[in-house]
Motif scaffolding. Structure first.
Motif, short mmCIF file in Angstrom:
data_model
loop_
_atom_site.label_atom_id
_atom_site.label_comp_id
_atom_site.label_asym_id
_atom_site.label_seq_id
_atom_site.Cartn_x
_atom_site.Cartn_y
_atom_site.Cartn_z
N LEU A 1 -6.13 41.03 16.17
CA LEU A 1 -6.59 41.09 15.02
C LEU A 1 -7.19 39.96 14.56
N GLY A 2 -6.72 38.63 14.70
CA GLY A 2 -7.32 37.34 13.98
C GLY A 2 -8.58 37.28 14.94
N LEU A 3 -8.83 37.59 16.09
CA LEU A 3 -9.95 37.30 16.70
C LEU A 3 -11.07 38.32 16.15
N PHE A 4 -10.74 39.69 15.99
CA PHE A 4 -11.85 40.62 15.23
C PHE A 4 -12.23 40.09 14.03
N LEU A 5 -11.15 39.62 12.99
CA LEU A 5 -11.63 39.16 12.01
C LEU A 5 -12.49 38.01 11.87
N LYS A 6 -12.26 37.02 12.77
CA LYS A 6 -13.18 36.02 12.93
C LYS A 6 -14.39 36.40 13.45
N ILE A 7 -14.67 37.20 14.23
CA ILE A 7 -15.90 37.65 14.76
C ILE A 7 -16.46 38.34 13.71
N GLU A 8 -15.96 39.24 12.81
CA GLU A 8 -16.58 39.71 11.88
C GLU A 8 -16.95 38.65 10.73
N LEU A 9 -16.32 37.82 10.20
CA LEU A 9 -16.70 36.71 9.48
C LEU A 9 -17.82 35.84 10.30
N ARG A 10 -17.81 35.57 11.39
CA ARG A 10 -18.90 35.01 12.05
C ARG A 10 -20.30 35.66 11.79
N LYS A 11 -20.12 36.92 11.94
CA LYS A 11 -21.49 37.79 11.81
C LYS A 11 -22.11 37.53 10.72
N ALA B 1 1.30 36.33 6.51
CA ALA B 1 0.80 37.72 6.10
C ALA B 1 0.82 37.95 4.54
N LEU B 2 1.21 36.75 3.97
CA LEU B 2 1.00 36.74 2.48
C LEU B 2 -0.58 36.27 2.26
N CYS B 3 -0.98 35.35 3.10
CA CYS B 3 -2.25 34.93 3.09
C CYS B 3 -3.25 35.98 3.16
N CYS B 4 -3.01 36.98 3.82
CA CYS B 4 -3.86 38.03 4.32
C CYS B 4 -4.21 38.73 2.74
N ARG C 1 -24.85 48.81 -6.54
CA ARG C 1 -23.82 47.79 -6.09
C ARG C 1 -24.33 46.70 -5.37
N GLY C 2 -23.84 45.43 -6.09
CA GLY C 2 -24.20 44.18 -5.40
C GLY C 2 -23.37 44.08 -4.00
N CYS C 3 -24.11 43.31 -3.08
CA CYS C 3 -23.42 42.92 -2.10
C CYS C 3 -22.25 42.02 -2.05
N ARG C 4 -22.06 41.33 -2.72
CA ARG C 4 -20.97 40.45 -2.98
C ARG C 4 -19.51 41.57 -2.91
N ALA C 5 -19.69 42.41 -4.05
CA ALA C 5 -18.55 43.28 -4.18
C ALA C 5 -18.66 44.19 -3.08
N ALA C 6 -19.72 44.62 -2.40
CA ALA C 6 -19.54 45.43 -0.91
C ALA C 6 -18.75 44.58 0.15
N LEU C 7 -19.14 43.34 0.17
CA LEU C 7 -18.79 42.62 1.38
C LEU C 7 -16.89 42.24 1.04
N LEU C 8 -16.91 42.04 -0.25
CA LEU C 8 -15.62 41.75 -0.40
C LEU C 8 -14.65 42.78 -0.42
N SER C 9 -15.07 44.22 -0.73
CA SER C 9 -14.12 45.32 -0.58
C SER C 9 -13.85 45.45 0.91
N TYR C 10 -15.12 45.22 1.81
CA TYR C 10 -14.88 45.56 3.33
C TYR C 10 -13.90 44.48 4.04
N ASN D 1 -6.28 43.52 4.26
CA ASN D 1 -4.92 43.95 3.72
C ASN D 1 -4.23 44.62 4.96
N SER D 2 -5.00 45.62 5.47
CA SER D 2 -4.54 46.18 6.80
C SER D 2 -3.96 45.23 7.67
N MET D 3 -4.46 44.07 7.97
CA MET D 3 -3.82 43.10 9.07
C MET D 3 -2.59 42.63 8.47
#
Length: 346
Positions: free
Chosen positions: A37-47, A116-119, A248-257, A263-265
């Motif tokens: 999960l951490g590796l997947f999130l890191k890759i998504e942020l790197r994108k 977990a709380l930081c997530c 919708r602005g891209c900040r709101a879209a990316l923040l929601s994603y 939250n799932s993690m």
């Protein structure tokens, strides 16, 4: 008086050790899940690192990766301890190390809970870094000939198409920056000259947006330029008619994603944390029940296991006293060192 005391016979101790052995190997798999999960999130942020202002958002994925590795190591070791626990000769080798190991497990569980709380709690930091990063990225949209920025136009366009968004907070953000490169402007044209002169900074600002802001689901052809000019389009009112742009602005879209991902993690990490706490409690009962056996060679004898040797207030009081003694011990050593240096100074 011991807290949550339980009596164990040989059969119960065997079942407890076997159950903990199996649970620890399930926890190794859970550690691999946390790492993934951490590796997947890191890759998504790197994108989308080009539209992020700093690297604070990588704290969560880095923490998940680290906790996943530690979980695999600790639970593999705990599985080995549970496997050797019912052999008196093998258990004797682990016995001096069990209390420090359990203390480390408690610390690991506390850190895992905080991760977990930081997530759930790092949404604000992510929102600020996305807002500033998108704002800077939009400024460089036109710099397709500048080394290091030539890719920004493609990045922003693909971002707006993928997330169905436009601008930072909305499509009007494009009105405030010059997103058309000067090489594509005819400076001999009166319209271009007048528009540049009308701006204090000498920028070519238009009430238009890039093509990637257009909504392909709209029945009307995309109105990309002169969005706020009703007279430039037939049967058009930009205030009452629904625009065929992404609202919708891209900040709101990316923040929601990213918020939904984190939250799932966080939920998965909390469930794994509960599983780890259960294993730690089981290891404590196994350790105290085995230590309670009067004669290790007579494994059939009954023994008692407990969670804490004393009540919670007494345990906390003893912990504070041990901390105070440790502090006094360090103070005495420091005074002794100062006294030894005084004659030398004289």
């Amino acid at each position: 008086m011991a807290l949550l005391k339980v009596k164990f016979d040989q059969k119960k101790r065997v079942k407890l050790a076997q159950g903990l052995w199996l649970m620890n190997w399930f926890s190794v798999l859970a550690g691999i899940i946390i790492f993934s999960l951490g590796l997947f999130l890191k890759i998504e942020l790197r994108k989308r690192s080009d539209v992020m202002n700093n690297s604070e958002s990588h704290f969560v994925p880095n923490s998940l990766i680290g906790m996943g590795v530690l979980s695999c190591v600790f639970n593999s070791l705990a599985g080995k301890i549970c496997y050797d626990a019912l052999d008196p000769a093998k258990y004797a080798r682990w016995k001096p190390w069990l209390k420090p190991y359990l203390a480390i497990c408690v610390l690991f569980n506390i850190i895992l809970f905080l991760v977990a709380l930081c997530c759930f709690l790092l949404r604000g930091s992510l929102e600020s870094t996305l807002g500033q990063g998108l704002k800077n990225g939009m400024k460089y949209y036109r710099d397709t000939d500048t080394p290091g920025r030539c890719f920004m136009k493609k990045t922003i366009d693909m971002l707006q198409i993928e997330f169905k968004c436009c601008g930072n907070n909305g499509f009007r953000d494009w009105f405030e920056i010059q997103w058309i490169s000067n090489r594509y402007l005819d400076f001999s044209s009166k319209e271009v000259k007048d528009r540049i002169k009308s701006n204090v900074d000498g920028r070519y600002l238009v009430d238009g947006v890039p093509f990637s802001c257009c909504n392909p689901s709209s029945p009307r052809p995309c109105i990309q330029y002169q969005i706020t000019n009703n007279s430039a389009h037939y049967s058009y009112d930009h205030q009452t008619e629904e625009l065929n742009l992404w609202v919708r602005g891209c900040r709101a879209a990316l923040l929601s994603y990213y918020s939904s991902l984190m939250n799932s993690m966080g939920v998965v990490t909390l469930l794994i944390w509960l599983f780890e706490v259960t294993i730690t409690i089981g290891l404590r009962y196994l350790q105290t029940s085995l230590d309670g056996v009067s004669n290790p060679e007579e494994s059939e004898s009954e023994s008692e296991g407990w969670l804490l040797e004393k009540s919670v207030p007494e345990t906390w009081k003893a912990f504070l006293e041990s901390v105070k003694k440790l502090g006094k011990g360090n103070q005495v050593e420091a005074e002794g060192a100062d006294a030894g240096q005084a004659p030398e100074a004289g």
